[in-house]
Every structure is written in C-alpha cells, then in structure tokens.
Design a protein around this motif. Sequence first.
Motif, mmCIF file in Angstrom:
data_model
loop_
_atom_site.group_PDB
_atom_site.id
_atom_site.type_symbol
_atom_site.label_atom_id
_atom_site.label_comp_id
_atom_site.label_asym_id
_atom_site.label_seq_id
_atom_site.Cartn_x
_atom_site.Cartn_y
_atom_site.Cartn_z
ATOM 1 N N ASP A 66 0.827 -1.203 0.000
ATOM 2 C CA ASP A 66 0.000 0.000 0.000
ATOM 3 C C ASP A 66 0.861 1.253 0.000
ATOM 4 O O ASP A 66 1.782 1.388 0.823
ATOM 5 N N PHE A 67 0.565 2.140 -0.939
ATOM 6 C CA PHE A 67 1.187 3.446 -1.106
ATOM 7 C C PHE A 67 2.620 3.385 -1.637
ATOM 8 O O PHE A 67 3.288 4.413 -1.707
ATOM 9 N N ASP A 68 3.076 2.192 -2.047
ATOM 10 C CA ASP A 68 4.298 2.127 -2.839
ATOM 11 C C ASP A 68 4.015 2.722 -4.219
ATOM 12 O O ASP A 68 2.870 2.748 -4.688
ATOM 13 N N ALA B 270 -8.375 6.571 3.675
ATOM 14 C CA ALA B 270 -6.915 6.643 3.650
ATOM 15 C C ALA B 270 -6.417 7.139 2.296
ATOM 16 O O ALA B 270 -5.460 7.920 2.219
ATOM 17 N N ILE B 271 -7.056 6.696 1.228
ATOM 18 C CA ILE B 271 -6.677 7.142 -0.115
ATOM 19 C C ILE B 271 -6.953 8.631 -0.287
ATOM 20 O O ILE B 271 -6.147 9.369 -0.856
ATOM 21 N N VAL C 122 -2.702 1.156 -3.732
ATOM 22 C CA VAL C 122 -3.464 1.714 -2.613
ATOM 23 C C VAL C 122 -4.307 0.597 -1.977
ATOM 24 O O VAL C 122 -4.556 -0.442 -2.587
ATOM 25 N N ARG D 75 -6.906 10.898 1.978
ATOM 26 C CA ARG D 75 -5.878 11.666 2.696
ATOM 27 C C ARG D 75 -4.575 11.729 1.906
ATOM 28 O O ARG D 75 -3.899 12.760 1.883
ATOM 29 N N ALA D 76 -4.221 10.637 1.252
ATOM 30 C CA ALA D 76 -2.955 10.587 0.515
ATOM 31 C C ALA D 76 -3.039 11.302 -0.830
ATOM 32 O O ALA D 76 -2.031 11.843 -1.310
ATOM 33 N N PHE D 77 -4.237 11.309 -1.428
ATOM 34 C CA PHE D 77 -4.437 11.897 -2.757
ATOM 35 C C PHE D 77 -5.667 12.798 -2.711
ATOM 36 O O PHE D 77 -6.772 12.375 -3.062
ATOM 37 N N GLU E 6 -0.962 8.906 -11.656
ATOM 38 C CA GLU E 6 -0.689 10.349 -11.674
ATOM 39 C C GLU E 6 0.320 10.673 -12.773
ATOM 40 O O GLU E 6 1.255 9.907 -13.012
ATOM 41 N N TYR F 70 -8.188 6.965 -9.933
ATOM 42 C CA TYR F 70 -8.219 5.922 -8.907
ATOM 43 C C TYR F 70 -8.937 4.705 -9.471
ATOM 44 O O TYR F 70 -10.058 4.818 -9.983
ATOM 45 N N HIS G 198 0.661 4.130 -8.256
ATOM 46 C CA HIS G 198 0.653 3.882 -6.821
ATOM 47 C C HIS G 198 -0.267 2.708 -6.507
ATOM 48 O O HIS G 198 -1.395 2.639 -7.022
#
Length: 270
Positions: A113-115, A175-176, A127, A178-180, A154, A162, A125
């Motif tokens: 996740d988030f790599d 969580a996604i 997610v 918040r990150a994006f 991206e 997404y 990414h």
Amino acid sequence: MSDDLDAAIGSERHRFAIGTLGGPTAVLDYGGLRFVTDPTFDPPGDYGAYRKTEGPAVSPGTLGAVDAVLLSHDLHWDNFDRAGRVFAQQCPLIVTGRRGAGRLGPPAIGLDDFDVHRMGQVRVHAVPAQHGPLDGDRDDAGDINTEVHGFVLEAHGLPTVYVSGDNAGIGPVKAIARAFPHIDVAVLHCGAARVASKNGGRPLTLTSARAADVAALLEVSHVVAVHHEGWSIYSENFGDLDREFAEAGLRSRLIDTEPGQWALRQPDPL
C-alpha cells in the motif's frame, strides 16, 4: 476530457482515455502508456461457485501493444480468468501485490500500500482495498478474503485516476483521500459481488449506494463503473448504480458506459 460512447476501443492510443471491456476489465490510455486492469478474456463458462455469463466486448488482439496490467489480485477467476492470465504473462509488466507477484513470477512486480512504480512520466501507486465486510474472514496473512490492492495513476497535466480493485470498504477510501486529495476520476468495482459461502453472503465489492458514497468522499468529477455485469456473483447492476447516484445527487458524475467503447477520452490521439 469528453464523454464519447461512439468510439470503439482499438489499437489507436490517446493521451487520456478510459473504456470498459466487461466484468472488471478496463483499458486506460494514460500519458502515452496503455494499461489493462484485471484482464478477463474467457468466453462464458462455469467456474464452480460462479459463472461467467458474457464474454469480453473486445478481444485481446484488438488492443494492440499493452504496456502494463494493473492486477488487483490474482486468486479469483472473476478478476483474472484463464485467458486473462495468458494475456497478462505476455505483457511487459504486471503490477500487483507482493504475494500475488510472488505467485506469478516475472513479469509481475509486487507493491505494498502506497508504494509507487514509475513508468516514464506516469506514477503508479498501489493503494489499499478491503475485499469484503470489515469483520470478514481473514486469510493467513491477515487479509479479508485475499490480498487486494487498488491503484492511483498520476502524471503532470493529466487527471488523477483511482482504480478501486475489489474494495468493499470506506476505511481504505478515507486513507486514499488523505494521501491523494485531488482525485479526478474513479474506476469503481461495483456490483455488490456475493458468494454464499463467504462472509454470510455479504457484499465483497462496493454496493451501488456505497459507490455513490465513495464518489462523494473523493469528490471526483467522473465515475466509470466496472465489475457489475458479465459474472453471476454480481447482485447489482448499472440500473442500481443509476438509481443510487441519482438519489445521492451525483448522477451527473456517473458515466454511461458501453463495453468495447471509450467512456472518457481526450479526442486527439497521440
């Protein structure tokens, strides 16, 4: 970006385009690259606990060269059928989770996740995703049902996209978000997939109402829905999505799709 249901998906590439092929499978042209998600190219047939009821709208050979497969998970036939596996192994790259990549071997690479994996100007990414109810049965690795990932694409000057994978939960989406914080387009696996023997038959993917919640939470301008036709385990269809998005005041964000046709695209080819 325009809605364009009159253009058939073929080998011609676009700087940005998204189209559906049936089941969970979509084609994404993005920044000069062509991605295929969760490839399912078998004809209709029986898979034990469920059936494939419709074949793909476009054959793999029609797509031309594909740069990478985005594979949410490898253990379920409705996301990765026999012909889909052959197709994926012939592509230069499969991006998936670490345990899935270990099972598949090259050309698969595994992300947590988030790599992020960079392909030229494009950032891919991995997610999180939750393949069932929050209190669902967990496997030996602690995953609900199995290891599953979504993806975020991206690139400078392009909409952020997404792809949910087989996610049923709101927690991963928070969580996604918040990150994006600026996701433009969501490709959502819907259909409220159910298998009687798993988690009391409760949904393993997004219900239509929850898909509308995800669209609102992410504040996306466009939703392309996949994973709601072509397999017997889907308990909801596009009509349910139409109703729930309308009731939520989000119908203008839900794109009408026709498998085998581009749903969104920038009209000028590369």
